[in-house]
Design a protein around this motif. Structure first.
Motif, PDB file in Angstrom:
ATOM      1  N   VAL A 157       0.940  -1.124  -0.151  1.00 50.92           N
ATOM      2  CA  VAL A 157       0.191  -0.126  -0.105  1.00 50.92           C
ATOM      3  C   VAL A 157       0.846   1.218   0.031  1.00 50.92           C
ATOM      4  O   VAL A 157       1.915   1.447   0.842  1.00 50.92           O
ATOM      5  N   LEU A 158       0.529   2.371  -0.793  1.00 49.81           N
ATOM      6  CA  LEU A 158       1.068   3.555  -0.906  1.00 49.81           C
ATOM      7  C   LEU A 158       0.153   4.306  -0.143  1.00 49.81           C
ATOM      8  O   LEU A 158      -0.945   4.472  -0.457  1.00 49.81           O
ATOM      9  N   LEU A 159       0.651   4.955   1.113  1.00 50.39           N
ATOM     10  CA  LEU A 159      -0.195   6.066   1.879  1.00 50.39           C
ATOM     11  C   LEU A 159       0.353   7.398   1.591  1.00 50.39           C
ATOM     12  O   LEU A 159       1.582   7.522   1.921  1.00 50.39           O
ATOM     13  N   HIS A 160      -0.423   8.268   1.184  1.00 46.94           N
ATOM     14  CA  HIS A 160       0.012   9.354   0.861  1.00 46.94           C
ATOM     15  C   HIS A 160      -0.854  10.737   1.102  1.00 46.94           C
ATOM     16  O   HIS A 160      -2.188  10.294   1.317  1.00 46.94           O
ATOM     17  N   CYS A 161      -0.433  11.625   1.504  1.00 50.50           N
ATOM     18  CA  CYS A 161      -1.212  12.882   1.371  1.00 50.50           C
ATOM     19  C   CYS A 161      -0.562  13.889   0.317  1.00 50.50           C
ATOM     20  O   CYS A 161       0.336  13.551  -0.242  1.00 50.50           O
ATOM     21  N   HIS A 162      -0.657  15.411   0.518  1.00 52.24           N
ATOM     22  CA  HIS A 162      -0.008  16.366  -0.498  1.00 52.24           C
ATOM     23  C   HIS A 162       1.554  16.389  -0.194  1.00 52.24           C
ATOM     24  O   HIS A 162       2.270  16.131  -1.140  1.00 52.24           O
ATOM     25  N   ALA A 163       1.938  16.693   1.045  1.00 48.19           N
ATOM     26  CA  ALA A 163       3.323  16.831   1.438  1.00 48.19           C
ATOM     27  C   ALA A 163       3.669  15.591   2.112  1.00 48.19           C
ATOM     28  O   ALA A 163       4.961  15.241   1.995  1.00 48.19           O
ATOM     29  N   GLY A 164       3.053  14.833   2.680  1.00 52.01           N
ATOM     30  CA  GLY A 164       3.602  13.524   3.327  1.00 52.01           C
ATOM     31  C   GLY A 164       3.807  13.894   4.854  1.00 52.01           C
ATOM     32  O   GLY A 164       4.586  12.993   5.563  1.00 52.01           O
ATOM     33  N   GLN A 165       3.644  15.082   5.400  1.00 53.11           N
ATOM     34  CA  GLN A 165       4.245  15.450   6.702  1.00 53.11           C
ATOM     35  C   GLN A 165       3.125  15.518   7.656  1.00 53.11           C
ATOM     36  O   GLN A 165       3.441  15.430   8.965  1.00 53.11           O
ATOM     37  N   SER A 166       1.948  15.404   7.354  1.00 49.26           N
ATOM     38  CA  SER A 166       0.750  15.271   8.472  1.00 49.26           C
ATOM     39  C   SER A 166      -0.321  14.540   8.521  1.00 49.26           C
ATOM     40  O   SER A 166      -0.057  13.516   9.384  1.00 49.26           O
ATOM     41  N   ARG A 167      -1.074  14.442   7.304  1.00 43.62           N
ATOM     42  CA  ARG A 167      -2.000  13.446   7.107  1.00 43.62           C
ATOM     43  C   ARG A 167      -1.478  11.986   7.335  1.00 43.62           C
ATOM     44  O   ARG A 167      -1.790  11.043   7.870  1.00 43.62           O
ATOM     45  N   THR A 168      -0.541  11.830   6.402  1.00 45.48           N
ATOM     46  CA  THR A 168       0.091  10.452   6.463  1.00 45.48           C
ATOM     47  C   THR A 168       0.514  10.004   7.732  1.00 45.48           C
ATOM     48  O   THR A 168       0.046   9.029   7.875  1.00 45.48           O
ATOM     49  N   PRO A 169       1.519  10.554   8.327  1.00 45.94           N
ATOM     50  CA  PRO A 169       2.001  10.088   9.565  1.00 45.94           C
ATOM     51  C   PRO A 169       0.819   9.885  10.696  1.00 45.94           C
ATOM     52  O   PRO A 169       0.823   9.034  11.383  1.00 45.94           O
ATOM     53  N   ALA A 170      -0.304  10.637  10.502  1.00 45.58           N
ATOM     54  CA  ALA A 170      -1.414  10.259  11.658  1.00 45.58           C
ATOM     55  C   ALA A 170      -2.053   9.318  11.158  1.00 45.58           C
ATOM     56  O   ALA A 170      -2.392   8.360  12.012  1.00 45.58           O
ATOM     57  N   VAL A 171      -2.589   9.160   9.918  1.00 45.17           N
ATOM     58  CA  VAL A 171      -3.088   7.778   9.460  1.00 45.17           C
ATOM     59  C   VAL A 171      -2.013   6.566   9.754  1.00 45.17           C
ATOM     60  O   VAL A 171      -2.768   5.509  10.279  1.00 45.17           O
ATOM     61  N   ALA A 172      -1.020   6.775   9.579  1.00 44.80           N
ATOM     62  CA  ALA A 172      -0.144   5.696   9.770  1.00 44.80           C
ATOM     63  C   ALA A 172       0.159   5.176  11.261  1.00 44.80           C
ATOM     64  O   ALA A 172       0.309   3.971  11.490  1.00 44.80           O
ATOM     65  N   ALA A 173       0.087   6.184  11.959  1.00 40.95           N
ATOM     66  CA  ALA A 173       0.025   5.873  13.528  1.00 40.95           C
ATOM     67  C   ALA A 173      -1.225   5.060  14.055  1.00 40.95           C
ATOM     68  O   ALA A 173      -1.117   4.122  14.879  1.00 40.95           O
ATOM     69  N   VAL A 174      -2.181   5.498  13.491  1.00 48.06           N
ATOM     70  CA  VAL A 174      -3.856   4.816  13.898  1.00 48.06           C
ATOM     71  C   VAL A 174      -3.493   3.482  13.198  1.00 48.06           C
ATOM     72  O   VAL A 174      -4.019   2.411  14.009  1.00 48.06           O
ATOM     73  N   TYR A 175      -2.913   3.207  11.882  1.00 45.87           N
ATOM     74  CA  TYR A 175      -2.886   1.696  11.689  1.00 45.87           C
ATOM     75  C   TYR A 175      -1.922   1.170  12.395  1.00 45.87           C
ATOM     76  O   TYR A 175      -2.137  -0.111  12.829  1.00 45.87           O
ATOM     77  N   GLY A 202      15.849  13.174   6.200  1.00 47.98           N
ATOM     78  CA  GLY A 202      16.100  13.595   4.784  1.00 47.98           C
ATOM     79  C   GLY A 202      15.198  14.993   4.747  1.00 47.98           C
ATOM     80  O   GLY A 202      15.074  15.304   3.765  1.00 47.98           O
ATOM     81  N   GLY A 203      14.882  15.509   5.978  1.00 47.21           N
ATOM     82  CA  GLY A 203      14.336  16.863   5.999  1.00 47.21           C
ATOM     83  C   GLY A 203      13.075  17.161   6.005  1.00 47.21           C
ATOM     84  O   GLY A 203      12.220  17.757   6.205  1.00 47.21           O
ATOM     85  N   TRP A 204      12.436  15.784   6.162  1.00 48.62           N
ATOM     86  CA  TRP A 204      11.109  15.618   6.483  1.00 48.62           C
ATOM     87  C   TRP A 204      10.648  15.575   7.844  1.00 48.62           C
ATOM     88  O   TRP A 204      11.262  14.629   8.485  1.00 48.62           O
ATOM     89  N   HIS A 205       9.467  16.255   8.289  1.00 48.05           N
ATOM     90  CA  HIS A 205       9.264  16.154   9.634  1.00 48.05           C
ATOM     91  C   HIS A 205       7.783  16.122   9.807  1.00 48.05           C
ATOM     92  O   HIS A 205       7.099  16.282   8.887  1.00 48.05           O
ATOM     93  N   LEU A 206       7.260  15.560  10.968  1.00 49.98           N
ATOM     94  CA  LEU A 206       5.927  15.654  11.213  1.00 49.98           C
ATOM     95  C   LEU A 206       5.498  16.879  11.722  1.00 49.98           C
ATOM     96  O   LEU A 206       6.101  17.738  12.373  1.00 49.98           O
ATOM     97  N   HIS A 207       4.213  17.520  10.881  1.00 47.68           N
ATOM     98  CA  HIS A 207       3.665  18.744  10.984  1.00 47.68           C
ATOM     99  C   HIS A 207       2.132  18.734  11.484  1.00 47.68           C
ATOM    100  O   HIS A 207       1.377  19.396  11.182  1.00 47.68           O
ATOM    101  N   ALA A 208       1.791  17.596  12.168  1.00 48.12           N
ATOM    102  CA  ALA A 208       0.514  17.520  12.351  1.00 48.12           C
ATOM    103  C   ALA A 208      -0.168  18.613  13.182  1.00 48.12           C
ATOM    104  O   ALA A 208       0.115  18.869  14.135  1.00 48.12           O
ATOM    105  N   HIS A 209      -1.168  19.031  12.635  1.00 46.65           N
ATOM    106  CA  HIS A 209      -1.932  20.064  13.404  1.00 46.65           C
ATOM    107  C   HIS A 209      -2.478  19.565  14.629  1.00 46.65           C
ATOM    108  O   HIS A 209      -2.687  18.505  14.727  1.00 46.65           O
ATOM    109  N   PRO A 210      -2.628  20.652  15.558  1.00 47.01           N
ATOM    110  CA  PRO A 210      -3.128  19.906  16.900  1.00 47.01           C
ATOM    111  C   PRO A 210      -4.268  19.270  16.936  1.00 47.01           C
ATOM    112  O   PRO A 210      -4.467  18.263  17.531  1.00 47.01           O
TER     113      PRO A 210
END
Length: 525
Positions: A442-460, A482-490
């Protein structure tokens, strides 16, 4: 007569979500009711499913004439037409005739007859159809069928900015086949309900619509709504009649309790849509039509994001449309035929915002690839069998040529923009789990891969192995290098914590549906 330009109010993210749910909600209700039409009524402990069959017969997830005819209207409305104009009514009537000859899988008797008569009559398509319908109604005491109410939801989206114009359009479009006053009133009330639900997120518009009816008929309809709220849907057994069809749908909606928000235990208010549609199907008799009518209003209230993803994936029908196509038609209609600045929802591909593509294995399951829109739309091959998209994507399939399964999730990366945030994140994570259970990468993605993607990945991670929120997010943060960080909004981060809270005091890991987590683990864990 010429009409003033149709006003189209600005829709914020939540209202756009609700507009997107109108046609899709009708279609999923339709497809859910198809297998049970004119069969033995389902009991309270029997759960309806989109298994196809019915009078068509239909494929699993396929919608019937209820939605097919609404698509005929939507194809005109999505171009920004004023549905009161003769040219628009001619185009709708011509679409009905094309549908009848090209793709109608099941047609109501009244609709079939007036379309057949009109096809042989001189004059414009709309005028000929209106006259055939008028003559039929004048000579038939049983002409108030549900065939116009079932297709009326899209009319409300075409006239969100003007309730009086909306009422006129509802009557005009309905009268192409069903000019009986009861049919006209029912379409006005339901369109009023849908308009208010889209703009304000409540069901108040149905009763507010009484003020749009002729004064001498308001009390009658107020009593009919009272009766619907006092009795279960199956009380209205003659739901081929437009009055009973509306009452059965309104009963299913108003008598179904809205669940409390309790994410860790699977409590989501948006589940009201599923529960109310199931209640509509249990009304029996014309199950697909009653559920389609209810689905349009429920979709307007709870939005595209409130519709179960498995239903969104499954729904399909004439002329070869999917759930994503129905969302596109609805959004374009609500926006007067216009895309947004990025070209959504019509553009084949959307701009990736200058982000370079990346692909990183999930730290807890290398069968899940974490990425972004640039990767999903890129030209380089990605070794996956399915894509779960957490952002808007173009109308073209992602990873063209690979034949991968695609799941589109309505999830906005902004505080306050998601009315059903917990429900959507939970649904998305469960789709990843389902796909992995099926052995798919499975490819799990959002626009930048910094917020929605890790949030859903964590619940998975929590669903599959019971990982707590902080541990999952910590491991994902380490993986996204590689410069990518988590920026999930509150709000999104809070939702992850709410969804991964322990569900039982003894500490045993369970799915929020009650299934043991050990039974949910994908291959390779």
């Amino acid at each position: 007569m010429a009409h003033a330009p149709v006003p189209h109010p600005h829709l914020d993210a939540r209202a756009a979500d609700r507009a997107a749910g109108v046609l899709l909600g009708a279609a999923v209700g339709d497809a859910l009711g198809v297998p049970y039409e004119f069969k033995a009524t389902l009991s309270e402990d029997e759960q309806p499913r989109m298994i196809g069959g019915g009078l068509g017969p239909y494929q699993p997830g396929e919608y019937s004439d209820d939605t097919q005819m609404q698509v005929c209207i939507a194809q005109v409305a999505a171009a920004g037409a004023d549905l009161r104009d003769p040219e628009a009514l001619d185009a709708i009537a011509a679409n009905f005739q094309r549908w009848l000859s090209d793709g109608a899988s099941d047609v109501g008797n009244q609709t079939s007859l007036v379309l057949s008569i009109a096809a042989r009559a001189p004059g414009s398509a709309g005028a000929a159809l209106r006259e055939a319908a008028r003559e039929y109604t004048a000579g038939n005491a049983r002409s108030a069928g549900n065939g116009s109410l079932m297709r009326t939801g899209i009319v409300a989206l075409a006239h969100l900015g003007d309730p009086a114009a909306m009422a006129e359009a509802a009557i005009a479009v309905g009268a192409l086949t069903h000019p009986d006053p009861d049919c006209a009133d029912a379409c006005v009330l339901w369109c009023s309900g849908i308009r208010t639900a889209v703009l304000h997120g409540t069901f108040d518009g149905v009763r507010d619509g009484l003020a749009l009816l002729p004064p001498e008929r308001r009390e009658t309809w107020a009593k009919r709504l009272d009766e619907a709220e006092a009795h279960p849907p199956h009380h209205f057994v003659n739901n081929g009649w437009v009055v009973h069809a509306l009452q059965a749908a309104w009963s299913a909606i108003t008598r179904t309790a809205v669940p409390e928000l309790n994410p860790a235990e699977g409590g989501f208010p948006a589940r009201h849509l599923r529960l109310a549609l199931e209640a509509a199907v249990r009304a029996g008799t014309d199950t697909d039509t009653v559920a389609a009518i209810a689905g349009a209003l429920l979709g307007a209230r709870w939005g595209c994001s409130g519709i179960p993803l498995e239903w969104q994936r499954a729904v399909n029908g004439w002329p070869g449309l999917t759930g994503a196509d129905l969302v596109r038609l609805a959004v374009l209609t609500a926006r007067g035929g216009n895309d947004d600045d990025a070209g959504w929802p019509s553009a084949p591909r959307l701009p990736a915002g200058g982000h370079p593509g990346f692909a990183i294995p999930h730290p807890h399951d290398d069968g899940v690839i974490l990425g972004n829109l640039a990767l999903a739309q890129g030209t380089e091959p990605v070794d996956v069998d399915a894509v779960v998209s957490l952002c808007r994507v173009g109308s073209d399939p992602l990873l063209p040529g690979t034949g991968v399964e695609q799941v589109r999730v309505w999830l906005v990366d902004s505080d306050g923009a998601n009315a059903n945030l917990h429900h959507v994140v939970d649904q998305a994570a469960r789709q990843v789990l389902r796909l992995r259970q099926e052995g798919k990468r499975v490819l799990l993605h959002c626009h930048a891969g910094q917020s929605r993607t890790p949030a859903v990945a964590a619940v998975y991670s929590h669903l599959a192995r019971g990982t707590d929120a902080e541990s999952a997010l910590r491991d994902l943060r380490r993986a996204l290098t590689g410069g990518w960080h988590l920026h999930a909004h509150p709000e999104l981060r809070s939702a992850v914590h709410d969804l991964t809270a322990p569900t039982v005091a003894a500490g045993a890991r369970t799915d929020r549906g009650g299934q043991e987590a050990a039974d949910l683990e994908p291959p390779g864990w």
